[in-house]
Enzyme design. Structure first.
Site, PDB file in Angstrom:
ATOM      1  N   ARG A  23     -28.478  14.178  34.148  1.00  0.00           N
ATOM      2  CA  ARG A  23     -27.363  14.291  35.239  1.00  0.00           C
ATOM      3  C   ARG A  23     -26.195  13.595  34.637  1.00  0.00           C
ATOM      4  O   ARG A  23     -25.540  12.844  35.365  1.00  0.00           O
ATOM      5  CB  ARG A  23     -27.583  14.104  36.592  1.00  0.00           C
ATOM      6  CG  ARG A  23     -28.809  14.929  37.064  1.00  0.00           C
ATOM      7  CD  ARG A  23     -27.889  16.387  37.639  1.00  0.00           C
ATOM      8  NE  ARG A  23     -28.790  17.117  38.381  1.00  0.00           N
ATOM      9  CZ  ARG A  23     -28.403  17.432  39.783  1.00  0.00           C
ATOM     10  NH1 ARG A  23     -27.398  16.675  40.224  1.00  0.00           N
ATOM     11  NH2 ARG A  23     -29.244  18.140  40.302  1.00  0.00           N
ATOM     12  N   ARG A  27     -20.923  14.689  39.325  1.00  0.00           N
ATOM     13  CA  ARG A  27     -19.791  14.196  40.227  1.00  0.00           C
ATOM     14  C   ARG A  27     -19.369  12.795  40.281  1.00  0.00           C
ATOM     15  O   ARG A  27     -18.506  12.258  41.096  1.00  0.00           O
ATOM     16  CB  ARG A  27     -20.534  14.546  41.412  1.00  0.00           C
ATOM     17  CG  ARG A  27     -20.229  16.111  41.966  1.00  0.00           C
ATOM     18  CD  ARG A  27     -21.033  16.481  43.270  1.00  0.00           C
ATOM     19  NE  ARG A  27     -22.377  16.097  43.231  1.00  0.00           N
ATOM     20  CZ  ARG A  27     -23.042  16.414  44.162  1.00  0.00           C
ATOM     21  NH1 ARG A  27     -22.835  17.256  44.976  1.00  0.00           N
ATOM     22  NH2 ARG A  27     -24.641  16.214  44.131  1.00  0.00           N
ATOM     23  N   ARG A  36     -13.891  20.608  37.798  1.00  0.00           N
ATOM     24  CA  ARG A  36     -14.570  21.597  38.643  1.00  0.00           C
ATOM     25  C   ARG A  36     -13.427  22.110  39.517  1.00  0.00           C
ATOM     26  O   ARG A  36     -13.642  23.360  39.910  1.00  0.00           O
ATOM     27  CB  ARG A  36     -15.612  20.853  39.338  1.00  0.00           C
ATOM     28  CG  ARG A  36     -16.418  21.531  40.401  1.00  0.00           C
ATOM     29  CD  ARG A  36     -17.250  20.629  41.027  1.00  0.00           C
ATOM     30  NE  ARG A  36     -18.236  21.076  42.035  1.00  0.00           N
ATOM     31  CZ  ARG A  36     -17.820  21.894  43.199  1.00  0.00           C
ATOM     32  NH1 ARG A  36     -16.609  21.887  43.588  1.00  0.00           N
ATOM     33  NH2 ARG A  36     -18.759  22.128  44.007  1.00  0.00           N
ATOM     34  N   ASP A  73     -26.939  24.804  35.529  1.00  0.00           N
ATOM     35  CA  ASP A  73     -28.211  24.481  36.832  1.00  0.00           C
ATOM     36  C   ASP A  73     -29.475  25.242  36.496  1.00  0.00           C
ATOM     37  O   ASP A  73     -29.353  26.364  36.070  1.00  0.00           O
ATOM     38  CB  ASP A  73     -27.565  24.717  37.914  1.00  0.00           C
ATOM     39  CG  ASP A  73     -28.018  23.902  38.933  1.00  0.00           C
ATOM     40  OD1 ASP A  73     -28.157  22.823  39.332  1.00  0.00           O
ATOM     41  OD2 ASP A  73     -28.794  24.586  39.858  1.00  0.00           O
ATOM     42  N   TYR A 149     -37.252  26.561  45.051  1.00  0.00           N
ATOM     43  CA  TYR A 149     -35.769  27.136  45.619  1.00  0.00           C
ATOM     44  C   TYR A 149     -36.043  28.360  45.998  1.00  0.00           C
ATOM     45  O   TYR A 149     -35.219  28.733  47.030  1.00  0.00           O
ATOM     46  CB  TYR A 149     -34.950  26.493  44.675  1.00  0.00           C
ATOM     47  CG  TYR A 149     -34.797  25.057  44.682  1.00  0.00           C
ATOM     48  CD1 TYR A 149     -33.698  24.529  45.549  1.00  0.00           C
ATOM     49  CD2 TYR A 149     -35.237  24.507  43.589  1.00  0.00           C
ATOM     50  CE1 TYR A 149     -33.659  23.200  45.338  1.00  0.00           C
ATOM     51  CE2 TYR A 149     -35.113  22.988  43.688  1.00  0.00           C
ATOM     52  CZ  TYR A 149     -34.418  22.412  44.313  1.00  0.00           C
ATOM     53  OH  TYR A 149     -34.084  20.966  44.189  1.00  0.00           O
TER      54      TYR A 149
END
Ligand code: CP3
Length: 342
Positions: A23, A27, A36, A73, A149
Protein backbone atom coordinates in the site's frame (compact mmCIF):
# COMPACT_ATOMS: atom_id res chain seq x y z
CA UNK A 1 21.05 -5.46 -15.54
CA UNK A 2 18.93 -7.62 -13.28
CA UNK A 3 16.96 -5.42 -10.91
CA UNK A 4 17.87 -5.80 -7.19
CA UNK A 5 14.31 -6.77 -6.22
CA UNK A 6 14.21 -9.55 -8.80
CA UNK A 7 17.60 -10.87 -7.76
CA UNK A 8 16.44 -11.08 -4.15
CA UNK A 9 13.18 -12.81 -5.12
CA UNK A 10 15.15 -15.35 -7.14
CA UNK A 11 17.00 -16.36 -3.99
CA UNK A 12 20.18 -14.28 -3.86
CA UNK A 13 21.26 -12.24 -0.86
CA UNK A 14 21.77 -8.62 -1.91
CA UNK A 15 24.52 -6.18 -1.00
CA UNK A 16 21.99 -3.36 -1.38
CA UNK A 17 18.71 -4.02 0.39
CA UNK A 18 15.65 -4.00 -1.90
CA UNK A 19 12.74 -2.05 -0.36
CA UNK A 20 9.09 -1.53 -1.23
CA UNK A 21 5.99 -1.15 0.96
CA UNK A 22 2.58 -2.72 0.71
CA UNK A 23 0.00 0.00 0.00
CA UNK A 24 2.82 2.42 -0.79
CA UNK A 25 0.40 4.34 -3.03
CA UNK A 26 -2.84 5.63 -1.58
CA UNK A 27 -4.63 7.82 0.87
CA UNK A 28 -1.69 8.86 3.07
CA UNK A 29 -0.25 10.77 0.07
CA UNK A 30 -1.71 14.21 -0.80
CA UNK A 31 -0.94 13.69 -4.50
CA UNK A 32 -3.07 10.51 -4.43
CA UNK A 33 -6.10 12.50 -3.25
CA UNK A 34 -5.62 14.96 -6.10
CA UNK A 35 -5.51 12.17 -8.73
CA UNK A 36 -8.41 10.28 -7.17
CA UNK A 37 -10.51 13.46 -7.26
CA UNK A 38 -9.85 13.73 -10.99
CA UNK A 39 -10.97 10.10 -11.45
CA UNK A 40 -14.23 10.76 -9.56
CA UNK A 41 -14.33 7.45 -7.70
CA UNK A 42 -11.96 4.75 -6.52
CA UNK A 43 -13.22 2.22 -9.08
CA UNK A 44 -12.93 4.78 -11.90
CA UNK A 45 -9.36 5.33 -10.78
CA UNK A 46 -8.64 1.57 -10.95
CA UNK A 47 -10.00 1.45 -14.53
CA UNK A 48 -8.35 4.65 -15.78
CA UNK A 49 -4.90 3.65 -17.14
CA UNK A 50 -3.43 7.16 -17.25
CA UNK A 51 -4.51 8.04 -13.70
CA UNK A 52 -3.82 4.59 -12.21
CA UNK A 53 -0.32 4.67 -13.74
CA UNK A 54 0.20 8.14 -12.27
CA UNK A 55 -0.81 6.90 -8.78
CA UNK A 56 1.45 3.83 -9.13
CA UNK A 57 4.42 6.10 -9.86
CA UNK A 58 3.79 8.65 -7.07
CA UNK A 59 5.63 6.74 -4.29
CA UNK A 60 8.48 5.88 -6.69
CA UNK A 61 9.07 9.58 -7.35
CA UNK A 62 8.96 10.42 -3.66
CA UNK A 63 11.08 7.61 -2.24
CA UNK A 64 12.98 5.86 -5.05
CA UNK A 65 11.74 2.45 -3.94
CA UNK A 66 12.98 -0.76 -5.61
CA UNK A 67 9.54 -1.74 -6.86
CA UNK A 68 6.33 -0.16 -8.02
CA UNK A 69 3.17 -2.16 -7.34
CA UNK A 70 0.37 -1.83 -9.84
CA UNK A 71 -2.34 0.44 -8.47
CA UNK A 72 -5.60 -1.49 -8.49
CA UNK A 73 -7.57 -3.54 -5.96
CA UNK A 74 -8.07 -7.23 -5.27
CA UNK A 75 -11.83 -6.81 -5.77
CA UNK A 76 -11.68 -5.91 -9.47
CA UNK A 77 -11.66 -9.67 -10.13
CA UNK A 78 -15.10 -10.33 -8.58
CA UNK A 79 -16.27 -7.15 -10.30
CA UNK A 80 -15.05 -8.51 -13.66
CA UNK A 81 -16.81 -11.82 -12.91
CA UNK A 82 -20.08 -9.87 -12.76
CA UNK A 83 -20.52 -9.09 -9.06
CA UNK A 84 -21.78 -5.60 -8.25
CA UNK A 85 -19.12 -3.63 -6.32
CA UNK A 86 -19.09 -0.27 -4.58
CA UNK A 87 -16.59 1.48 -2.39
CA UNK A 88 -18.48 3.37 0.29
CA UNK A 89 -16.54 6.31 1.73
CA UNK A 90 -15.42 5.44 5.25
CA UNK A 91 -16.92 1.95 5.15
CA UNK A 92 -14.80 0.08 2.63
CA UNK A 93 -15.96 -2.19 -0.18
CA UNK A 94 -19.57 -3.41 -0.52
CA UNK A 95 -20.54 -6.28 -2.84
CA UNK A 96 -23.84 -7.99 -3.61
CA UNK A 97 -23.14 -11.12 -1.58
CA UNK A 98 -22.83 -14.49 -3.32
CA UNK A 99 -24.47 -16.83 -0.83
CA UNK A 100 -25.40 -20.01 -2.69
CA UNK A 101 -25.01 -22.09 -5.85
CA UNK A 102 -27.35 -19.78 -7.76
CA UNK A 103 -25.16 -16.79 -6.95
CA UNK A 104 -22.09 -18.64 -8.21
CA UNK A 105 -23.92 -19.63 -11.41
CA UNK A 106 -24.56 -15.98 -12.17
CA UNK A 107 -20.81 -15.24 -12.24
CA UNK A 108 -18.87 -15.70 -15.45
CA UNK A 109 -15.30 -15.27 -16.66
CA UNK A 110 -16.45 -14.49 -20.20
CA UNK A 111 -15.85 -10.77 -19.88
CA UNK A 112 -12.86 -10.98 -17.55
CA UNK A 113 -10.20 -9.57 -19.86
CA UNK A 114 -12.58 -7.08 -21.38
CA UNK A 115 -13.37 -5.54 -17.98
CA UNK A 116 -9.76 -5.82 -16.80
CA UNK A 117 -8.25 -4.54 -20.05
CA UNK A 118 -7.60 -1.07 -18.56
CA UNK A 119 -5.60 -2.71 -15.75
CA UNK A 120 -3.30 -4.38 -18.31
CA UNK A 121 -2.92 -1.04 -20.03
CA UNK A 122 -1.93 0.53 -16.70
CA UNK A 123 0.78 -2.14 -16.29
CA UNK A 124 2.13 -1.35 -19.76
CA UNK A 125 2.23 2.38 -19.09
CA UNK A 126 4.02 1.96 -15.76
CA UNK A 127 6.52 -0.51 -17.25
CA UNK A 128 7.42 2.06 -19.89
CA UNK A 129 7.83 4.88 -17.36
CA UNK A 130 9.86 3.23 -14.57
CA UNK A 131 13.53 3.93 -13.88
CA UNK A 132 15.66 1.02 -15.17
CA UNK A 133 16.51 -0.36 -11.70
CA UNK A 134 12.89 -0.33 -10.45
CA UNK A 135 10.86 -3.52 -10.79
CA UNK A 136 7.12 -3.69 -11.46
CA UNK A 137 5.00 -5.97 -9.29
CA UNK A 138 1.57 -7.13 -10.41
CA UNK A 139 -0.87 -8.59 -7.92
CA UNK A 140 -4.16 -10.28 -7.20
CA UNK A 141 -6.04 -11.39 -4.14
CA UNK A 142 -5.71 -15.09 -3.36
CA UNK A 143 -8.94 -17.06 -3.86
CA UNK A 144 -9.75 -17.53 -0.16
CA UNK A 145 -9.43 -13.82 0.69
CA UNK A 146 -11.35 -12.70 -2.40
CA UNK A 147 -14.06 -15.26 -1.61
CA UNK A 148 -14.44 -13.82 1.91
CA UNK A 149 -15.42 -10.45 0.40
CA UNK A 150 -17.64 -12.07 -2.23
CA UNK A 151 -19.62 -14.16 0.25
CA UNK A 152 -19.72 -11.70 3.16
CA UNK A 153 -20.51 -8.81 0.83
CA UNK A 154 -17.61 -6.78 2.26
CA UNK A 155 -15.25 -6.91 5.21
CA UNK A 156 -16.17 -9.14 8.13
CA UNK A 157 -15.40 -9.72 11.80
CA UNK A 158 -16.41 -13.35 12.18
CA UNK A 159 -16.45 -14.80 8.65
CA UNK A 160 -19.56 -16.77 9.57
CA UNK A 161 -21.10 -16.69 6.09
CA UNK A 162 -18.00 -17.65 4.13
CA UNK A 163 -16.96 -20.28 6.68
CA UNK A 164 -20.50 -21.59 6.62
CA UNK A 165 -20.13 -22.30 2.91
CA UNK A 166 -16.54 -23.55 3.16
CA UNK A 167 -17.26 -25.93 6.05
CA UNK A 168 -20.86 -26.89 5.30
CA UNK A 169 -21.36 -26.72 1.52
CA UNK A 170 -17.92 -27.78 0.39
CA UNK A 171 -18.76 -28.73 -3.21
CA UNK A 172 -20.57 -25.45 -3.80
CA UNK A 173 -17.77 -23.40 -2.25
CA UNK A 174 -15.20 -25.38 -4.27
CA UNK A 175 -16.90 -24.15 -7.46
CA UNK A 176 -16.42 -20.55 -6.37
CA UNK A 177 -12.77 -21.20 -5.47
CA UNK A 178 -12.21 -23.01 -8.82
CA UNK A 179 -13.62 -20.04 -10.71
CA UNK A 180 -11.31 -17.72 -8.77
CA UNK A 181 -8.29 -19.97 -9.40
CA UNK A 182 -8.92 -19.87 -13.15
CA UNK A 183 -9.65 -16.15 -13.29
CA UNK A 184 -6.74 -15.19 -11.03
CA UNK A 185 -4.19 -17.26 -12.94
CA UNK A 186 -5.33 -15.77 -16.25
CA UNK A 187 -5.39 -12.26 -14.75
CA UNK A 188 -1.83 -12.53 -13.43
CA UNK A 189 -0.55 -13.93 -16.72
CA UNK A 190 -2.02 -10.98 -18.61
CA UNK A 191 -0.35 -8.60 -16.15
CA UNK A 192 2.95 -10.39 -16.81
CA UNK A 193 2.47 -10.17 -20.58
CA UNK A 194 1.83 -6.44 -20.14
CA UNK A 195 5.09 -5.93 -18.22
CA UNK A 196 4.76 -7.13 -14.59
CA UNK A 197 8.09 -8.69 -13.54
CA UNK A 198 6.90 -10.37 -10.32
CA UNK A 199 3.44 -10.99 -8.89
CA UNK A 200 2.11 -11.03 -5.35
CA UNK A 201 -0.90 -12.97 -4.08
CA UNK A 202 -2.51 -11.19 -1.14
CA UNK A 203 -4.15 -13.67 1.24
CA UNK A 204 -5.03 -11.15 3.93
CA UNK A 205 -7.47 -13.45 5.72
CA UNK A 206 -5.49 -16.71 5.49
CA UNK A 207 -5.17 -16.58 9.28
CA UNK A 208 -8.82 -17.21 10.12
CA UNK A 209 -8.93 -20.87 9.01
CA UNK A 210 -8.26 -24.04 11.01
CA UNK A 211 -5.52 -26.36 9.75
CA UNK A 212 -7.43 -28.67 7.44
CA UNK A 213 -9.42 -25.80 5.90
CA UNK A 214 -6.22 -23.82 5.44
CA UNK A 215 -4.82 -26.72 3.41
CA UNK A 216 -7.89 -26.90 1.25
CA UNK A 217 -8.80 -23.24 0.70
CA UNK A 218 -5.46 -21.44 1.06
CA UNK A 219 -2.64 -23.81 0.10
CA UNK A 220 -4.25 -25.92 -2.65
CA UNK A 221 -5.75 -23.05 -4.70
CA UNK A 222 -2.55 -20.99 -4.35
CA UNK A 223 -0.52 -23.98 -5.59
CA UNK A 224 -2.69 -24.18 -8.72
CA UNK A 225 -2.18 -20.48 -9.46
CA UNK A 226 1.59 -20.77 -8.90
CA UNK A 227 1.68 -23.76 -11.28
CA UNK A 228 -0.34 -21.88 -13.92
CA UNK A 229 1.98 -18.87 -13.74
CA UNK A 230 5.11 -21.10 -13.84
CA UNK A 231 3.82 -23.01 -16.86
CA UNK A 232 3.39 -19.88 -18.96
CA UNK A 233 5.85 -17.48 -17.36
CA UNK A 234 8.75 -19.47 -15.87
CA UNK A 235 11.19 -17.19 -14.12
CA UNK A 236 8.60 -14.65 -13.00
CA UNK A 237 8.71 -14.81 -9.19
CA UNK A 238 5.51 -15.31 -7.22
CA UNK A 239 5.30 -13.79 -3.73
CA UNK A 240 2.69 -15.25 -1.39
CA UNK A 241 1.40 -13.21 1.56
CA UNK A 242 -0.64 -15.51 3.84
CA UNK A 243 -1.30 -12.95 6.54
CA UNK A 244 -1.86 -14.50 9.96
CA UNK A 245 -0.79 -18.00 8.90
CA UNK A 246 1.31 -18.32 12.07
CA UNK A 247 2.38 -21.90 12.65
CA UNK A 248 1.23 -22.76 9.12
CA UNK A 249 3.73 -20.47 7.36
CA UNK A 250 6.15 -23.34 6.78
CA UNK A 251 3.45 -25.55 5.36
CA UNK A 252 2.23 -22.71 3.14
CA UNK A 253 5.72 -22.29 1.69
CA UNK A 254 6.27 -25.99 1.07
CA UNK A 255 2.76 -26.62 -0.21
CA UNK A 256 2.31 -23.67 -2.55
CA UNK A 257 5.79 -23.50 -4.10
CA UNK A 258 5.89 -19.68 -4.03
CA UNK A 259 9.30 -18.12 -4.65
CA UNK A 260 8.99 -15.70 -1.77
CA UNK A 261 6.80 -15.36 1.28
CA UNK A 262 5.57 -12.13 2.84
CA UNK A 263 5.80 -12.12 6.63
CA UNK A 264 3.07 -10.42 8.61
CA UNK A 265 3.90 -8.28 11.62
CA UNK A 266 3.69 -11.14 14.13
CA UNK A 267 6.27 -13.48 12.53
CA UNK A 268 9.58 -13.45 14.45
CA UNK A 269 12.32 -12.54 11.92
CA UNK A 270 14.85 -14.83 13.60
CA UNK A 271 12.51 -17.77 13.22
CA UNK A 272 11.83 -16.87 9.58
CA UNK A 273 15.60 -16.75 8.93
CA UNK A 274 15.96 -20.32 10.20
CA UNK A 275 12.69 -21.95 9.08
CA UNK A 276 11.73 -20.16 5.85
CA UNK A 277 14.71 -18.38 4.32
CA UNK A 278 16.69 -21.54 3.48
CA UNK A 279 13.79 -22.47 1.17
CA UNK A 280 12.60 -19.14 -0.23
CA UNK A 281 13.13 -15.41 -0.23
CA UNK A 282 11.32 -13.60 2.57
CA UNK A 283 9.72 -10.17 2.59
CA UNK A 284 8.64 -8.08 5.55
CA UNK A 285 7.77 -7.21 8.20
CA UNK A 286 7.92 -3.85 9.99
CA UNK A 287 4.72 -3.10 11.89
CA UNK A 288 3.01 -0.31 9.87
CA UNK A 289 2.08 1.41 13.12
CA UNK A 290 5.79 2.13 13.62
CA UNK A 291 5.51 4.54 10.69
CA UNK A 292 3.12 6.55 12.90
CA UNK A 293 5.42 6.22 15.92
CA UNK A 294 8.57 7.10 14.00
CA UNK A 295 11.85 8.07 15.66
CA UNK A 296 14.08 5.64 17.52
CA UNK A 297 11.37 2.99 17.93
CA UNK A 298 10.90 2.71 14.16
CA UNK A 299 14.63 2.70 13.43
CA UNK A 300 15.42 0.09 16.08
CA UNK A 301 12.68 -2.24 14.87
CA UNK A 302 13.78 -1.86 11.24
CA UNK A 303 17.39 -2.58 12.22
CA UNK A 304 16.40 -5.75 14.07
CA UNK A 305 14.59 -7.05 10.97
CA UNK A 306 17.53 -6.25 8.69
CA UNK A 307 19.95 -7.81 11.16
CA UNK A 308 17.98 -11.06 11.24
CA UNK A 309 17.22 -11.42 7.55
CA UNK A 310 19.51 -9.42 5.25
CA UNK A 311 22.24 -12.05 5.02
CA UNK A 312 19.87 -14.23 3.00
CA UNK A 313 17.43 -13.48 0.16
CA UNK A 314 15.35 -10.65 1.64
CA UNK A 315 13.10 -7.78 0.61
CA UNK A 316 12.37 -5.11 3.20
CA UNK A 317 8.66 -4.35 3.53
CA UNK A 318 5.96 -3.82 6.13
CA UNK A 319 4.01 -6.59 7.84
CA UNK A 320 0.80 -5.13 6.36
CA UNK A 321 -0.13 -2.05 4.33
CA UNK A 322 0.78 1.58 5.01
CA UNK A 323 -1.92 3.12 7.23
CA UNK A 324 -3.93 6.11 6.12
CA UNK A 325 -2.67 8.43 8.86
CA UNK A 326 1.00 7.77 8.06
CA UNK A 327 3.01 10.99 7.64
CA UNK A 328 4.81 10.71 4.28
CA UNK A 329 7.96 12.16 5.90
CA UNK A 330 8.18 9.10 8.14
CA UNK A 331 8.24 6.84 5.11
CA UNK A 332 11.00 9.04 3.69
CA UNK A 333 12.90 8.78 6.99
CA UNK A 334 12.60 4.98 6.99
CA UNK A 335 13.81 4.63 3.41
CA UNK A 336 16.68 7.08 4.02
CA UNK A 337 17.75 5.04 7.05
CA UNK A 338 17.61 1.74 5.17
CA UNK A 339 19.62 3.18 2.28
CA UNK A 340 22.20 4.34 4.80
CA UNK A 341 22.76 0.93 6.38
CA UNK A 342 22.75 -1.36 3.30
O1 CP3 B 1 -0.11 -1.54 -2.47
C1 CP3 B 1 -0.45 -0.67 -3.30
O2 CP3 B 1 0.00 0.51 -3.26
C2 CP3 B 1 -1.35 -1.06 -4.45
C3 CP3 B 1 -2.75 -0.83 -4.29
C4 CP3 B 1 -3.64 -1.76 -3.49
C5 CP3 B 1 -4.91 -1.32 -3.01
N1 CP3 B 1 -5.55 -2.39 -2.44
C6 CP3 B 1 -5.44 0.04 -3.15
C7 CP3 B 1 -6.61 0.47 -2.37
C8 CP3 B 1 -3.50 -3.10 -3.13
C9 CP3 B 1 -2.33 -4.04 -3.35
C10 CP3 B 1 -4.73 -3.48 -2.47
C11 CP3 B 1 -4.97 -4.85 -1.98
C12 CP3 B 1 -6.17 -5.11 -1.18
N2 CP3 B 1 -7.43 -4.60 -1.33
C13 CP3 B 1 -6.22 -6.07 -0.13
C14 CP3 B 1 -5.08 -6.95 0.32
C15 CP3 B 1 -4.12 -6.23 1.18
C16 CP3 B 1 -4.63 -5.88 2.55
O3 CP3 B 1 -4.67 -4.66 2.84
O4 CP3 B 1 -4.94 -6.78 3.34
C17 CP3 B 1 -7.54 -6.07 0.37
C18 CP3 B 1 -8.05 -6.91 1.52
C19 CP3 B 1 -8.31 -5.15 -0.41
C20 CP3 B 1 -9.76 -4.86 -0.33
C21 CP3 B 1 -10.00 -3.44 -0.02
N3 CP3 B 1 -9.85 -2.41 -0.92
C22 CP3 B 1 -10.42 -2.87 1.20
C23 CP3 B 1 -10.69 -3.66 2.46
C24 CP3 B 1 -10.50 -1.49 0.99
C25 CP3 B 1 -10.94 -0.45 1.97
C26 CP3 B 1 -9.72 -0.27 2.83
C27 CP3 B 1 -9.72 1.03 3.54
O5 CP3 B 1 -8.60 1.27 4.06
O6 CP3 B 1 -10.70 1.76 3.55
C28 CP3 B 1 -10.11 -1.21 -0.34
C29 CP3 B 1 -10.00 0.12 -0.97
C30 CP3 B 1 -8.63 0.53 -1.40
N4 CP3 B 1 -7.76 -0.25 -2.08
C31 CP3 B 1 -8.06 1.82 -1.24
C32 CP3 B 1 -6.81 1.79 -1.86
C33 CP3 B 1 -5.83 2.93 -2.00
C34 CP3 B 1 -8.75 3.02 -0.60
C35 CP3 B 1 -9.67 3.58 -1.61
C36 CP3 B 1 -9.90 5.05 -1.47
O7 CP3 B 1 -10.83 5.43 -0.74
O8 CP3 B 1 -9.20 5.84 -2.14
Amino acid sequence: MVKPLLRALSGQAQPRLPVWLMRQAGRYLPEYHATRARAGSFLNLCYNPALAAEVTLQPIRRYGLDAAILFSDILVVPHALGQALNYVEGEGPKLDPVTDAGGIDRLSADRLHQVLGPVYETVGRVAAALPPETALIGFAGAPWTVATYMVEGGGSKEYAAVKGLAFGARETFARLIDLLVEATGAYLLRQIQAGAEAVQLFDSWAGVLPEAEFERWVIAPTRRIVDAVRAEAPGVPVIGFPRGAGLLYERYLAGTGVDAVGLDTTVPPGWAARALQPKAAVQGNLDPVLLLTGGEAMIRAADAIVEALADGPFVFNLGHGVLQRTPPEQVAALVRHLRGIR
